[in-house]
Enzyme design. Structure first.
Site, mmCIF file in Angstrom:
data_model
loop_
_atom_site.group_PDB
_atom_site.id
_atom_site.type_symbol
_atom_site.label_atom_id
_atom_site.label_comp_id
_atom_site.label_asym_id
_atom_site.label_seq_id
_atom_site.Cartn_x
_atom_site.Cartn_y
_atom_site.Cartn_z
ATOM 1 N N GLU A 85 -3.305 -3.047 0.910
ATOM 2 C CA GLU A 85 -2.274 -3.196 1.945
ATOM 3 C C GLU A 85 -2.712 -4.208 2.997
ATOM 4 O O GLU A 85 -2.902 -3.858 4.175
ATOM 5 C CB GLU A 85 -1.954 -1.847 2.583
ATOM 6 C CG GLU A 85 -1.242 -0.914 1.639
ATOM 7 C CD GLU A 85 -0.765 0.368 2.317
ATOM 8 O OE1 GLU A 85 -1.238 0.689 3.411
ATOM 9 O OE2 GLU A 85 0.092 1.059 1.730
ATOM 10 N N GLU B 255 1.692 3.006 -4.774
ATOM 11 C CA GLU B 255 1.500 4.269 -4.055
ATOM 12 C C GLU B 255 2.826 4.811 -3.561
ATOM 13 O O GLU B 255 3.668 4.055 -3.064
ATOM 14 C CB GLU B 255 0.676 4.051 -2.769
ATOM 15 C CG GLU B 255 -0.747 3.672 -2.922
ATOM 16 C CD GLU B 255 -1.387 3.466 -1.537
ATOM 17 O OE1 GLU B 255 -0.904 4.041 -0.542
ATOM 18 O OE2 GLU B 255 -2.360 2.711 -1.459
HETATM 19 C C1 GAL Z 1 -1.444 3.739 2.513
HETATM 20 C C2 GAL Z 1 -2.854 3.412 2.081
HETATM 21 C C3 GAL Z 1 -3.540 4.586 1.430
HETATM 22 C C4 GAL Z 1 -3.290 5.836 2.214
HETATM 23 C C5 GAL Z 1 -1.807 6.065 2.325
HETATM 24 C C6 GAL Z 1 -1.442 7.311 3.068
HETATM 25 O O1 GAL Z 1 -1.085 2.978 3.615
HETATM 26 O O2 GAL Z 1 -2.881 2.318 1.202
HETATM 27 O O3 GAL Z 1 -4.918 4.306 1.356
HETATM 28 O O4 GAL Z 1 -3.866 5.716 3.469
HETATM 29 O O5 GAL Z 1 -1.233 4.987 3.019
HETATM 30 O O6 GAL Z 1 -0.046 7.473 3.175
#
Ligand code: GAL
Length: 682
Positions: free
Chosen positions: A140, A302
């Site tokens: 990110e 994710e």
């Molecule tokens: C994203 C990140 C992850 C985790 C997740 C939690 O921003 O890439 O590592 O922190 O959020 O929602």
């Protein structure tokens, strides 16, 4: 289906069980090593790969592909201590210290050097590993360090500006530095827009946003090129954040540099008026990501099985919501869905973030839904590569977004994302799929274009839009569009300067509304663009009104009250062979749906299917295959006309499918299977 997997946060004895459970759930990929730098290189130049070797071997044996992070997302404490000049600094001059994550300055040569050393070691170590399927650069990019105002960044900004403008006279002209005694006589005098006594120079702020995005792009390219040199056959990605509330990077510039477009998405409940707004934001994000992927499939790196930990109140997903949100992304083109993270953590800042394996274990709603999703995705493999075909484009641009959200504007209540989400949402409610597109993209494939608050427009983009409409296209442009050029200079002669001729209007003054202030809008009884039924309804506008003169256009609706009674609120103009509409206020949702419904009919835009309110439908098709996704967001069961095989329940559908409250269906259209478990039979 996959997940972030952080074996280093768990005792090794649970790893074998992890792989067994992953297989049970249908996990086929794992993102490994994202935040492991401090363990992989405990001191400068000393690498400890043993634990990662063992984790990678286990995953390979389990048939789970690894999306291997380069581990550069978060530097280890030794690095920040030894090289404090790598720490980022905020606008107010405060150092962002280690102890959280991503504490590095994107322009730091020292950080770059240390990161490349790790990337080289990782790539060399795992080049031939059977589990290695893809490289995951950093994580990110820009999430927490998207803007750094330190001295190193200042010098890099000066270099970037020299390359952009060549000489100081040009920069002074573009930045309009004759205003407030800002004229620069030496490049070294130029700083990032640090905290100032009052409003900073807007073009300086805009250029700093462009520079900051480019700095991270350059960083990404450095990692990618190194990886390509060592492992030329392994695809490289970095996970975007195409959520509406993240705006740091110009992803139109990043996208062509990725082998696979991947993104992260979380439902954001902060400041959302309705649950529908939350859902349609997911749809916007999916559509945007698909456009970044050139219309092709993409990778959801994710999302969450249930609650996150970083909102004021972290809402758990209702039963069935996991499935609906995941399939919502698949519907819009995702060919892979990943979660953060495998096991819900037992310590650290994210210990209350959901995972695939909750704290409570596998006898849980979350685990059962994960396993259910795995089964559905296994049955749906022939979805891969099919595409969503949209008839509507939505012009979307990051520099415009950055410029729109600067200060000293007619109304700080106008935010760049409001109108894009409102218009996309209105089309989403009518089962019309939309492609966000860059303003300079080829627009010819679309029957209709919507241009929501495109505050900054370059000449070339304005010309493209004129040609599009002249050639027969339909367009809807909303308030606060076409106001400035690429330098954030007003386009003179009346608003919206870039689109006056196209729209056949001229606005002489803005009359923004106060927070909570609402005006009544009355559709005209007759004339082009109006409909008899409209006159029976009352529309309302908020946020914005403007004093608009007709210069060839027709007023389709006018203000009844507020600062401008009797003045046009919605106009329509025939231009060339096409039609251009202008909406000068933020219409309420129902009115916006009504107007866009009418515009769509005029433009010949068809909904994907006819469905009850609250039901989302999207179609993916290609190579003779067609899949209809139906997501029932309502608390009631619904019936939707369909014919084929439902991959969610694995049953044939003849004529109509009944979908439970909060449920969903994926209809493989046209084929009717004769038995269960029969993906593709018919
Ligand atoms: C994203 C990140 C992850 C985790 C997740 C939690 O921003 O890439 O590592 O922190 O959020 O929602």
């Amino acid at each position: 289906m996959g997940c972030d997997y952080n074996p280093e946060q768990w005792p090794e004895r649970v790893w074998a069980q992890d792989v067994v459970l992953m297989r049970e759930a249908g996990i086929t990929f794992a993102t490994v090593g994202v935040f492991a730098w401090a363990l992989l290189e405990p001191e400068q130049g000393r690498f400890e790969f043993g634990w990662l070797d063992r984790a990678m071997d286990l995953l390979a044996e389990g048939g789970i592909a690894v999306n291997l992070a380069t581990a550069t997302a978060s530097p280890p404490p030794w690095l920040s201590r030894r090289y404090p000049q790598t720490l980022p600094v905020d606008r107010e001059g405060r150092t962002l210290w280690p102890g959280g994550r991503q504490a590095w300055c994107p322009s730091s040569p020292v950080f770059r050097e240390r990161a490349m050393s790790l990337v080289e070691a990782m790539a060399t170590r795992y080049a031939e590993h059977p589990a290695l399927a893809m490289w995951h650069v950093s994580n990110e990019l820009g999430c927490h360090n998207g803007r750094c105002y330190c001295d190193v960044s200042a010098a890099a900004f000066q270099t970037w500006l020299r390359a952009r403008y060549g000489d100081l006279d040009t920069l002074n002209e573009v930045w309009a530095t004759s205003f407030w005694s800002q004229r620069y006589g030496d490049w070294a005098q130029i700083l990032p827009p640090r905290l100032a006594p009052t409003h900073p120079n807007p073009t300086q702020s805009l250029d700093f946003a462009r520079f900051s995005s480019d700095a991270l792009l350059e960083y990404y390219l450095a990692e990618r090129d190194l990886l390509r040199r060592i492992t030329p056959d392994v695809p490289v990605t970095t996970n975007f954040m195409t959520l509406a509330h993240f705006s740091m990077l110009d992803y139109w510039r990043f996208a062509p540099e990725q082998d696979v477009i991947s993104t992260d998405h979380y439902l954001v409940h902060i400041d959302q008026p309705t649950e529908n707004a939350v859902r349609s934001e997911l749809a916007f994000s999916g559509d945007l990501t698909r456009s970044l992927a050139g219309g092709g499939p993409w990778f959801l790196m994710e999302h969450s099985t249930s609650a996150v930990n970083w909102q004021p109140v972290n809402r758990a997903k209702a039963p069935g919501e996991l499935l609906r949100t995941s399939l919502g992304h698949v519907a819009r083109g995702a060919d892979a869905v990943g979660y953060f993270q495998w096991r819900a953590g037992r310590a650290g800042a994210e210990k209350f973030h959901s995972g695939l394996v909750p704290h409570a274990g596998t006898d849980t709603k979350v685990w059962r839904e994960v396993v259910q999703l795995g089964g559905i995705l296994r049955r749906s493999t022939d979805l891969a590569g099919t595409r969503v075909h949209s008839q509507v484009g939505l012009l979307f641009d990051w520099p415009s977004r950055w410029a729109c959200d600067l200060d000293s504007h007619p109304s700080s209540l106008v935010r760049a994302m409001d109108a894009p989400l409102a218009l996309h949402g209105a089309l989403w409610r009518q089962a019309v799929t939309v492609d966000p597109v860059a303003p300079t993209a080829d627009l010819s494939a679309y029957r209709l274009l919507v241009v929501p608050t495109l505050y900054l427009v370059e000449d070339a983009a304005a010309a493209t839009l004129h040609e599009y409409v002249a050639a027969g296209g339909h367009v809807v442009i909303t308030y606060f569009s076409g106001i400035v050029d690429q330098n954030d200079h007003i386009r003179l002669g009346g608003y919206p300067g870039a689109f006056r001729d196209l729209l056949g209007i001229r606005t002489e003054e803005f009359f923004p509304l106060d927070s909570g202030q609402v005006v009544t809008v009355q559709p005209a009884a007759s004339g082009p663009g109006t409909e008899a039924a409209w006159t029976r309804s009352t529309w309302t506008g908020s946020l914005w009104t403007e004093l608009t003169h007709l210069d060839g256009a027709t007023a389709v609706a006018r203000y009844v009250d507020g600062p401008l009674p009797g003045q046009p609120a919605l106009t329509r103009h025939a231009h060339g062979r096409g039609v251009a509409w202008y909406l000068g206020t933020a219409l309420d949702d129902a009115a916006l749906s009504t107007v866009l419904g009418r515009v769509c009919r005029d433009a010949g835009v068809q909904p994907v299917a006819s469905v009850p309110a609250g039901v989302e439908v999207v179609r993916r098709s290609g190579d003779g295959r067609s899949f209809l996704f139906v997501l029932n967001h309502t608390p009631e069961p619904v019936r939707v006309e369909a014919h084929g095989h439902d991959l969610v329940t694995d049953t044939p559908v003849t004529g109509a499918v009944r979908i439970a409250a909060g449920g969903c269906a994926i209809i493989r259209e046209g084929l009717v299977s004769t038995g269960s478990g029969g993906a593709g039979q018919g």
